[in-house]
Motif scaffolding. Sequence first.
Motif, PDB file in Angstrom:
ATOM      1  N   LEU A 170       0.833  -1.213   0.000  1.00 35.44           N
ATOM      2  CA  LEU A 170       0.000   0.000   0.000  1.00 35.44           C
ATOM      3  C   LEU A 170       0.868   1.263   0.000  1.00 35.44           C
ATOM      4  CD1 LEU A 170      -2.911  -0.901   2.439  1.00 35.44           C
ATOM      5  CD2 LEU A 170      -3.080  -0.456  -0.015  1.00 35.44           C
ATOM      6  N   ALA A 171       2.011   1.200   0.695  1.00 33.21           N
ATOM      7  CA  ALA A 171       2.922   2.354   0.725  1.00 33.21           C
ATOM      8  C   ALA A 171       3.449   2.658  -0.670  1.00 33.21           C
ATOM      9  CB  ALA A 171       4.071   2.092   1.686  1.00 33.21           C
ATOM     10  N   THR A 172       3.833   1.604  -1.411  1.00 29.94           N
ATOM     11  CA  THR A 172       4.354   1.790  -2.770  1.00 29.94           C
ATOM     12  C   THR A 172       3.295   2.410  -3.679  1.00 29.94           C
ATOM     13  OG1 THR A 172       5.810  -0.125  -2.484  1.00 29.94           O
ATOM     14  CG2 THR A 172       5.408   0.634  -4.736  1.00 29.94           C
ATOM     15  N   ILE A 173       2.058   1.893  -3.586  1.00 30.63           N
ATOM     16  CA  ILE A 173       0.967   2.437  -4.408  1.00 30.63           C
ATOM     17  C   ILE A 173       0.652   3.880  -3.987  1.00 30.63           C
ATOM     18  CG2 ILE A 173      -1.498   2.206  -4.920  1.00 30.63           C
ATOM     19  CD1 ILE A 173      -1.099  -0.823  -4.781  1.00 30.63           C
ATOM     20  N   SER A 174       0.658   4.139  -2.696  1.00 29.74           N
ATOM     21  CA  SER A 174       0.355   5.484  -2.185  1.00 29.74           C
ATOM     22  C   SER A 174       1.352   6.511  -2.712  1.00 29.74           C
ATOM     23  CB  SER A 174       0.371   5.487  -0.654  1.00 29.74           C
ATOM     24  OG  SER A 174      -0.592   4.601  -0.138  1.00 29.74           O
ATOM     25  N   LEU A 175       2.618   6.082  -2.820  1.00 33.03           N
ATOM     26  CA  LEU A 175       3.673   7.026  -3.212  1.00 33.03           C
ATOM     27  C   LEU A 175       3.904   7.046  -4.721  1.00 33.03           C
ATOM     28  CD1 LEU A 175       6.251   6.228  -0.376  1.00 33.03           C
ATOM     29  CD2 LEU A 175       4.553   8.058  -0.449  1.00 33.03           C
ATOM     30  N   SER A 262      -3.074  14.166  -5.412  1.00 34.94           N
ATOM     31  CA  SER A 262      -3.398  13.593  -4.093  1.00 34.94           C
ATOM     32  C   SER A 262      -4.629  12.713  -4.187  1.00 34.94           C
ATOM     33  CB  SER A 262      -3.633  14.727  -3.091  1.00 34.94           C
ATOM     34  OG  SER A 262      -4.038  14.207  -1.841  1.00 34.94           O
ATOM     35  N   ALA A 263      -5.650  13.198  -4.941  1.00 32.38           N
ATOM     36  CA  ALA A 263      -6.876  12.406  -5.108  1.00 32.38           C
ATOM     37  C   ALA A 263      -6.592  11.128  -5.887  1.00 32.38           C
ATOM     38  CB  ALA A 263      -7.933  13.239  -5.823  1.00 32.38           C
ATOM     39  N   ALA A 264      -5.688  11.230  -6.902  1.00 35.31           N
ATOM     40  CA  ALA A 264      -5.335  10.034  -7.678  1.00 35.31           C
ATOM     41  C   ALA A 264      -4.659   8.997  -6.791  1.00 35.31           C
ATOM     42  CB  ALA A 264      -4.413  10.425  -8.836  1.00 35.31           C
ATOM     43  N   LEU A 268      -6.125   5.238  -5.985  1.00 30.35           N
ATOM     44  CA  LEU A 268      -5.370   4.002  -6.191  1.00 30.35           C
ATOM     45  C   LEU A 268      -5.341   3.158  -4.913  1.00 30.35           C
ATOM     46  CD1 LEU A 268      -2.338   5.258  -8.314  1.00 30.35           C
ATOM     47  CD2 LEU A 268      -4.170   3.708  -9.070  1.00 30.35           C
ATOM     48  N   VAL A 269      -5.149   3.841  -3.764  1.00 26.48           N
ATOM     49  CA  VAL A 269      -5.124   3.123  -2.489  1.00 26.48           C
ATOM     50  C   VAL A 269      -6.480   2.472  -2.217  1.00 26.48           C
ATOM     51  CG1 VAL A 269      -4.997   3.420   0.021  1.00 26.48           C
ATOM     52  CG2 VAL A 269      -3.259   4.424  -1.444  1.00 26.48           C
ATOM     53  N   VAL A 270      -7.570   3.231  -2.453  1.00 32.87           N
ATOM     54  CA  VAL A 270      -8.905   2.678  -2.206  1.00 32.87           C
ATOM     55  C   VAL A 270      -9.181   1.498  -3.141  1.00 32.87           C
ATOM     56  CG1 VAL A 270     -11.376   3.169  -2.360  1.00 32.87           C
ATOM     57  CG2 VAL A 270      -9.830   4.849  -1.316  1.00 32.87           C
ATOM     58  N   TRP A 271      -8.797   1.662  -4.445  1.00 32.50           N
ATOM     59  CA  TRP A 271      -9.028   0.576  -5.415  1.00 32.50           C
ATOM     60  C   TRP A 271      -8.252  -0.684  -5.027  1.00 32.50           C
ATOM     61  CZ3 TRP A 271      -5.119  -1.377  -8.725  1.00 32.50           C
ATOM     62  CH2 TRP A 271      -5.562  -2.356  -9.624  1.00 32.50           C
ATOM     63  N   TYR A 272      -6.970  -0.520  -4.771  1.00 30.20           N
ATOM     64  CA  TYR A 272      -6.147  -1.680  -4.423  1.00 30.20           C
ATOM     65  C   TYR A 272      -6.516  -2.216  -3.047  1.00 30.20           C
ATOM     66  CZ  TYR A 272      -2.053  -4.566  -3.506  1.00 30.20           C
ATOM     67  OH  TYR A 272      -1.217  -5.623  -3.195  1.00 30.20           O
ATOM     68  N   GLY A 273      -6.765  -1.297  -2.122  1.00 33.28           N
ATOM     69  CA  GLY A 273      -7.097  -1.721  -0.760  1.00 33.28           C
ATOM     70  C   GLY A 273      -8.409  -2.474  -0.706  1.00 33.28           C
ATOM     71  N   ALA A 274      -9.411  -2.007  -1.463  1.00 30.38           N
ATOM     72  CA  ALA A 274     -10.706  -2.707  -1.467  1.00 30.38           C
ATOM     73  C   ALA A 274     -10.546  -4.119  -1.981  1.00 30.38           C
ATOM     74  CB  ALA A 274     -11.691  -1.926  -2.333  1.00 30.38           C
ATOM     75  N   ARG A 275      -9.730  -4.290  -3.031  1.00 30.53           N
ATOM     76  CA  ARG A 275      -9.500  -5.629  -3.579  1.00 30.53           C
ATOM     77  C   ARG A 275      -8.814  -6.540  -2.554  1.00 30.53           C
ATOM     78  NH1 ARG A 275      -5.584  -6.612  -8.683  1.00 30.53           N
ATOM     79  NH2 ARG A 275      -4.067  -6.481  -6.974  1.00 30.53           N
ATOM     80  N   VAL A 291      -5.413   6.144   3.607  1.00 33.44           N
ATOM     81  CA  VAL A 291      -6.100   7.310   3.029  1.00 33.44           C
ATOM     82  C   VAL A 291      -5.716   8.571   3.806  1.00 33.44           C
ATOM     83  CG1 VAL A 291      -8.352   8.392   2.658  1.00 33.44           C
ATOM     84  CG2 VAL A 291      -8.019   5.988   2.073  1.00 33.44           C
ATOM     85  N   MET A 292      -5.663   8.447   5.119  1.00 31.76           N
ATOM     86  CA  MET A 292      -5.253   9.590   5.947  1.00 31.76           C
ATOM     87  C   MET A 292      -3.772   9.906   5.761  1.00 31.76           C
ATOM     88  SD  MET A 292      -7.352   8.802   9.479  1.00 31.76           S
ATOM     89  CE  MET A 292      -6.999  10.427  10.143  1.00 31.76           C
ATOM     90  N   PHE A 293      -2.944   8.849   5.626  1.00 33.07           N
ATOM     91  CA  PHE A 293      -1.512   9.065   5.417  1.00 33.07           C
ATOM     92  C   PHE A 293      -1.256   9.887   4.140  1.00 33.07           C
ATOM     93  CE2 PHE A 293      -0.406   5.107   8.036  1.00 33.07           C
ATOM     94  CZ  PHE A 293       0.048   5.872   9.087  1.00 33.07           C
ATOM     95  N   ILE A 294      -2.022   9.570   3.086  1.00 35.41           N
ATOM     96  CA  ILE A 294      -1.822  10.286   1.814  1.00 35.41           C
ATOM     97  C   ILE A 294      -2.088  11.781   1.997  1.00 35.41           C
ATOM     98  CG2 ILE A 294      -2.740  10.583  -0.514  1.00 35.41           C
ATOM     99  CD1 ILE A 294      -3.117   7.563  -0.631  1.00 35.41           C
TER     100      ILE A 294
END
Length: 586
Positions: A170-175, A262-264, A268-275, A291-294
């Motif tokens: 998630l960190a990699t996707i977030s960044l 930031s929204a993108a 991505l986090v929500v999409w990957y995280g939900a899966r 989501v808060m970290f972003i």
Amino acid sequence: MNEEKKSGQIFDLVTLRRLYAFIRPYQRQFYLLVFVILLGACLSPLTPLLIRYTIDNEVVAGDYAGLTRMLLIMVAVLVLSAIVQFSSTYMSGWLGQHIIRDIRIQLYRKILSLRLKFFDNTPIGRLVTRTISDIETLADVFSEGMAAVAGDILQLVLIIGVMFWTDWRLATISLSMVPLMLFSTYVFKEKIKDSFNEVRAAVSNLNSFVQEHITGMSIVQIFSSEKIEAEKFRAINNEHRKANIRSIWYYSIYFPVADILSAAGTGLVVWYGAREILNEQVTFGTVTAFVMFINLFFRPIRMLADRFNTLQMGIVSTDRILTLLDSNDYTVNNGSYVPDHLRGNVTFDKVWFAYNDENYVLRDISFTVNEGDTVAFVGATGAGKSSIINLLSRFYDINQGHITVDGVDLHEYELGSLRRNIGVVLQDVFLFSDTIENNITLGDKSISREKMIEAAKLVGVHDFIERLPGGYDYNVMERGATLSVGQRQLISFVRAMVQDPKIIVLDEATSSVDTETEELIQEAIGKLMKGRTAIVIAHRLSTIQKAHNIIVVDKGRIMEQGTHEELLQHEGFYANLYRMQYKEMA
């Protein structure tokens, strides 16, 4: 390069070291501020972690007691964060204001010590910019700059560390949006830096134009140039407007782009995280925390662009302030001689003087004025008469020769003591926007009101002052605008005499007054010159006929000297000047 347009380097260690010297008296407060800001940075990732723990443990387990406990802990963290934020904001502002107060005082004292030659070559608007605008910019360095940048960088490092510690995928996707964010931030930083330089140059031009033309408003109106000057102002003001709009344009683009990125990242986090939640690879609390970290991560990146520009502008302002503070264009006051009693014997011995390089305005000037005598200088405009009295007060230093007072070289006198013993009355009288008393005493508490009134009576101006509303407490407004030319001249005469000088210098002191006022001054001069050395510069030869010595100056040289009668018999420069003046009066 034009100093109004140059850019500074953030990590200019020499300038930062000099800047730290101003912080040194407030080291305790500065380090406390740094600690508070770093504490705030450490608190920032704590809330998402608490929410993650609460969701994954208390909410999922349905533990209402544990949920209440965690909510109280989060409220405590939020309160602590609010206290830290308040403390950092207040302390940085407090520190900045105390430091710029010290710098402004030091800078103004420096300006007071500079010799007149510096002001001949430096626009007033530039000095105003140094003491006001540049120092205000420097205040932003302390309130929004150095310590805040350190806090933002630490916050970014902590958030990245916590994110990878929590879930590296998630960190990699977030960044993933960070490279684009850094690129847009860099472009914004460079563009906004250029626009800030343009704004600063436009403000400087605007200040200089307004100051100069308000001061010379009488000339503008005398020659009916209002429309022309209004058009000039419109052009300068348009440049100022365009420069500001360019900076607004860059802000208008950057912040929406930052929000989109930031929204993108959040998407991505929500999409990957939900899966991953569906696959039971991560928890709902972890995705919520990311989501808060972003949001926490991208906010300091957006702020860093502004803070780096604040630092750059602060470094530029610091450079300019330090350049002025380091200026050695001042009258060296190495003398220590303070006489108990100054007699007033003045000698110029083979004096040469030039304002610039080798363009001498005085050439081989030699004369002596004995104690209690009056010497008068006459000559055409630009002959060098005023330069002679400027040298006597050490407003400028000579190139060659010697000037002595009572046989002691001017450079051996303590400068303040020398100037206090020389009373100067100039043709162009300057009065401050203050009371008549303060314009006479210039704030010198050692001069009593009784002494001031005595001098005013001696000059013959006491009754006129008493008739004004408030008397000696009457405010003359800027440059003495509420008084006539003659009244301003009389007040300046009292200002010189109240110091009880041993040497009196009158530079065209009666050329701007009417006949009645001139008679008043001449009567006062007769009383005040008794027992004092007097140096008089005058166009009206009738005012100097009783002088012990009249010196005729032409093109920086002494052409002849003697008494009025001797010079008339000599049939030289003075005789021709005398006949021409009385021919005009006939």
